[in-house]
Design a protein around this motif. Sequence first.
Motif, PDB file in Angstrom:
ATOM      1  N   ILE A 149       0.729  -1.235   0.094  1.00  0.00           N
ATOM      2  CA  ILE A 149       0.001   0.040  -0.002  1.00  0.00           C
ATOM      3  C   ILE A 149       0.737   1.489  -0.030  1.00  0.00           C
ATOM      4  CG2 ILE A 149      -1.663   1.334   1.136  1.00  0.00           C
ATOM      5  CD1 ILE A 149      -3.020  -1.230   2.300  1.00  0.00           C
ATOM      6  N   LEU A 150       1.816   1.403   0.880  1.00  0.00           N
ATOM      7  CA  LEU A 150       2.595   2.575   1.080  1.00  0.00           C
ATOM      8  C   LEU A 150       3.555   2.734   0.118  1.00  0.00           C
ATOM      9  CD1 LEU A 150       3.664   4.766   2.860  1.00  0.00           C
ATOM     10  CD2 LEU A 150       5.407   3.119   3.858  1.00  0.00           C
ATOM     11  N   ALA A 151       3.998   1.405  -0.758  1.00  0.00           N
ATOM     12  CA  ALA A 151       5.018   1.695  -1.723  1.00  0.00           C
ATOM     13  C   ALA A 151       3.985   2.217  -2.991  1.00  0.00           C
ATOM     14  CB  ALA A 151       5.393   0.419  -2.302  1.00  0.00           C
ATOM     15  N   GLY A 152       2.872   1.845  -3.251  1.00  0.00           N
ATOM     16  CA  GLY A 152       1.859   2.025  -4.291  1.00  0.00           C
ATOM     17  C   GLY A 152       1.547   3.468  -4.408  1.00  0.00           C
ATOM     18  N   ILE A 153       1.325   4.060  -3.098  1.00  0.00           N
ATOM     19  CA  ILE A 153       0.627   5.444  -3.090  1.00  0.00           C
ATOM     20  C   ILE A 153       1.937   6.384  -3.314  1.00  0.00           C
ATOM     21  CG2 ILE A 153      -0.176   7.278  -1.220  1.00  0.00           C
ATOM     22  CD1 ILE A 153      -2.157   5.063  -2.133  1.00  0.00           C
ATOM     23  N   THR A 154       3.336   6.040  -2.355  1.00  0.00           N
ATOM     24  CA  THR A 154       4.152   6.675  -2.557  1.00  0.00           C
ATOM     25  C   THR A 154       4.812   6.909  -4.130  1.00  0.00           C
ATOM     26  OG1 THR A 154       5.580   5.131  -1.641  1.00  0.00           O
ATOM     27  CG2 THR A 154       4.969   6.788  -0.313  1.00  0.00           C
ATOM     28  N   ALA A 155       4.674   5.736  -4.836  1.00  0.00           N
ATOM     29  CA  ALA A 155       5.113   5.800  -6.034  1.00  0.00           C
ATOM     30  C   ALA A 155       4.412   6.968  -7.172  1.00  0.00           C
ATOM     31  CB  ALA A 155       5.008   4.470  -6.976  1.00  0.00           C
ATOM     32  N   ILE A 171       4.550  11.138   7.678  1.00  0.00           N
ATOM     33  CA  ILE A 171       3.777   9.944   7.688  1.00  0.00           C
ATOM     34  C   ILE A 171       3.085   9.385   9.028  1.00  0.00           C
ATOM     35  CG2 ILE A 171       3.250   7.351   6.812  1.00  0.00           C
ATOM     36  CD1 ILE A 171       5.200   8.041   4.593  1.00  0.00           C
ATOM     37  N   SER A 172       1.913   8.913   9.198  1.00  0.00           N
ATOM     38  CA  SER A 172       1.292   8.460  10.460  1.00  0.00           C
ATOM     39  C   SER A 172       0.873   7.043   9.843  1.00  0.00           C
ATOM     40  CB  SER A 172       0.739   9.181  11.206  1.00  0.00           C
ATOM     41  OG  SER A 172      -0.397   8.499  11.914  1.00  0.00           O
ATOM     42  N   THR A 190      -4.826   2.312   8.367  1.00  0.00           N
ATOM     43  CA  THR A 190      -5.100   3.939   8.465  1.00  0.00           C
ATOM     44  C   THR A 190      -3.644   4.498   8.244  1.00  0.00           C
ATOM     45  OG1 THR A 190      -6.802   3.492  10.054  1.00  0.00           O
ATOM     46  CG2 THR A 190      -5.947   5.675   9.599  1.00  0.00           C
ATOM     47  N   MET A 191      -3.512   5.142   7.182  1.00  0.00           N
ATOM     48  CA  MET A 191      -2.344   5.718   7.002  1.00  0.00           C
ATOM     49  C   MET A 191      -2.710   7.291   6.597  1.00  0.00           C
ATOM     50  SD  MET A 191       0.912   5.190   4.464  1.00  0.00           S
ATOM     51  CE  MET A 191      -0.096   5.466   2.652  1.00  0.00           C
ATOM     52  N   ILE A 192      -1.889   8.340   7.398  1.00  0.00           N
ATOM     53  CA  ILE A 192      -2.140   9.510   7.265  1.00  0.00           C
ATOM     54  C   ILE A 192      -0.853  10.358   6.536  1.00  0.00           C
ATOM     55  CG2 ILE A 192      -2.921  11.729   8.346  1.00  0.00           C
ATOM     56  CD1 ILE A 192      -4.603  10.052  10.287  1.00  0.00           C
ATOM     57  N   MET A 193      -0.928  10.926   5.561  1.00  0.00           N
ATOM     58  CA  MET A 193       0.312  11.634   5.042  1.00  0.00           C
ATOM     59  C   MET A 193       0.191  13.172   4.994  1.00  0.00           C
ATOM     60  SD  MET A 193       1.441   9.603   1.593  1.00  0.00           S
ATOM     61  CE  MET A 193       2.167   7.945   1.767  1.00  0.00           C
TER      62      MET A 193
END
Lengths: 93, 457
Positions: A19-25, A37-38, A47-50
Amino acid sequence: MTNDERAIITVLGRDRVGILAGITAVLAEANVNILDISQTILQEFFTMIMIVDLKESSLAFNELQEQLKEKGKDLGVQVTIQRADVFKFMHRI
Amino acid sequence: MPSLFSFTPEEILETIRMIQVENLDIRTITMGISLRDCATASLAETCRRVYDKITRLAADLVAVGEEVAATYGIPIVNKRIAVTPIAQVGEPSGEDDFTPLARALDRAAEAVGVNFIGGFSALVHKGFTRGDRALFNSLPEALATTERVCASVNVATTKAGMNMDAIAWLGHLIKETASLTASQGGLGCAKLVTFCNAPEDNPFMAGAFHGPGEPECVINVGISGPGAVLAAIRQYPGANLGQLATIIKNTAFKVTRMGELVGREVSARLGVPFGIVDLSLAPTNAQGDSVAEILEAIGLERCGAHGTTAALALLNDAVKKGGAMASSYVGGLSGAFIPVSEDNGMIQAVESGALSLEKLEAMTAVCSVGLDMFAIPGDTPAEVIAAIIADEAAIGMINNKTTAVRVIPAPGKKPGDMVEFGGLLGRAPVMEVNTFSPAALVRRGGRIPAPLQALGN
């Protein structure tokens, strides 16, 4: 730094690899800088908040929003991006 | 991470939850447009000017609304327009039928993509001018032959008293409107509001119009959020009523801040001054988006039970207090709406026999508007409809507050039947009406004098 160029991305969904990899890409591709990032798991929900800086973004806000939404669909999570003012207005005077 | 985040993750998630789960939304951004400079001696020319001015000033309203909604991630459900009371715009034409003006408004609304345009209106609390009469005459036809046009009339104020001639006439006009729109359950009546003490800057339909004291063009914002208030109350089943008021105030504050933010942004992008935020709990038929359910969560088995008026008084006041702190300019109606057809909890309360028309009237004495979106039998006499309006206007006049009536005498329907309007307007169970006749009172005509403002006990 003013709030004007900052946005908050929230990602909600079932936890899985990438998930993190996909969004940050998506963000890297658009030249959007991640400031913080939390990440937590709340009742099985990922639950990720950036907090991101859109100053150097190569995409217009709505284009970035569209790409994040698309990526969210691929990953099976819900991605929201909102200007940070929303939270400032609601929770601070 | 307090260094960059000036808010906690919990606060962020709270906002997301309010929007995504609890139906927090901006209910409407309403552009107020003065049409005073469109009035000419020719009705056809006036219609042209009205259409041109609205389509020019509101050309970008919908697009900008959608842009701002996307940027902030908060839905803006409706974009709407309110205009100068048409009785004043049509008057110089000397015509007796303003239906062409209603059609011009309808076409302009369609052209700019708004779902409602308000202001087919007249202010007649003290009496009629020729234009006011022409507008009244045109009401049934205008409401039956247009889709987006909303009408309102102000028949009473605390300072002027009540115009009973206007109220008596409305009884007949409402019946005529219902019969012209009988195939849609009397839908035309859902677009006509009869006010006492009408606010000039209300962004909510069907009662929005651009009052005589308003600027050339203005953006007013109506926000909603019964779902957010309901969720907050449910979190604290053990709270006493003072604590509950604080919980409601906190939620109302947060909800109103969203309206303030969106209003400022929309007005900046359109280059139009920002008027007011109207913080109203406007229910919809969506799950949990109900004022009646809030009252039940406060501690009633069903909305309409004894205690409902007290619970609503607490809710309405707490909403106003929280909202007033959150915005520089609060206006419009600001409070809790209790429309029957647009609130699933209200519908259930009527169907289960818990909520009568008499109790609904009592509730309107302590909430923001009045008897709203309720259906009565189609064969209810015009005098009874007029008397329902008169009672409601009297509550507003004496208590120095806005009250309104939006009643649908549903053609061919009896108490217990259901009328379906569809969309935002919902569905209304037909309520029982007291059938003893007020006809002699209504036929007396004249004005009820303005009330004494001192010695207020």
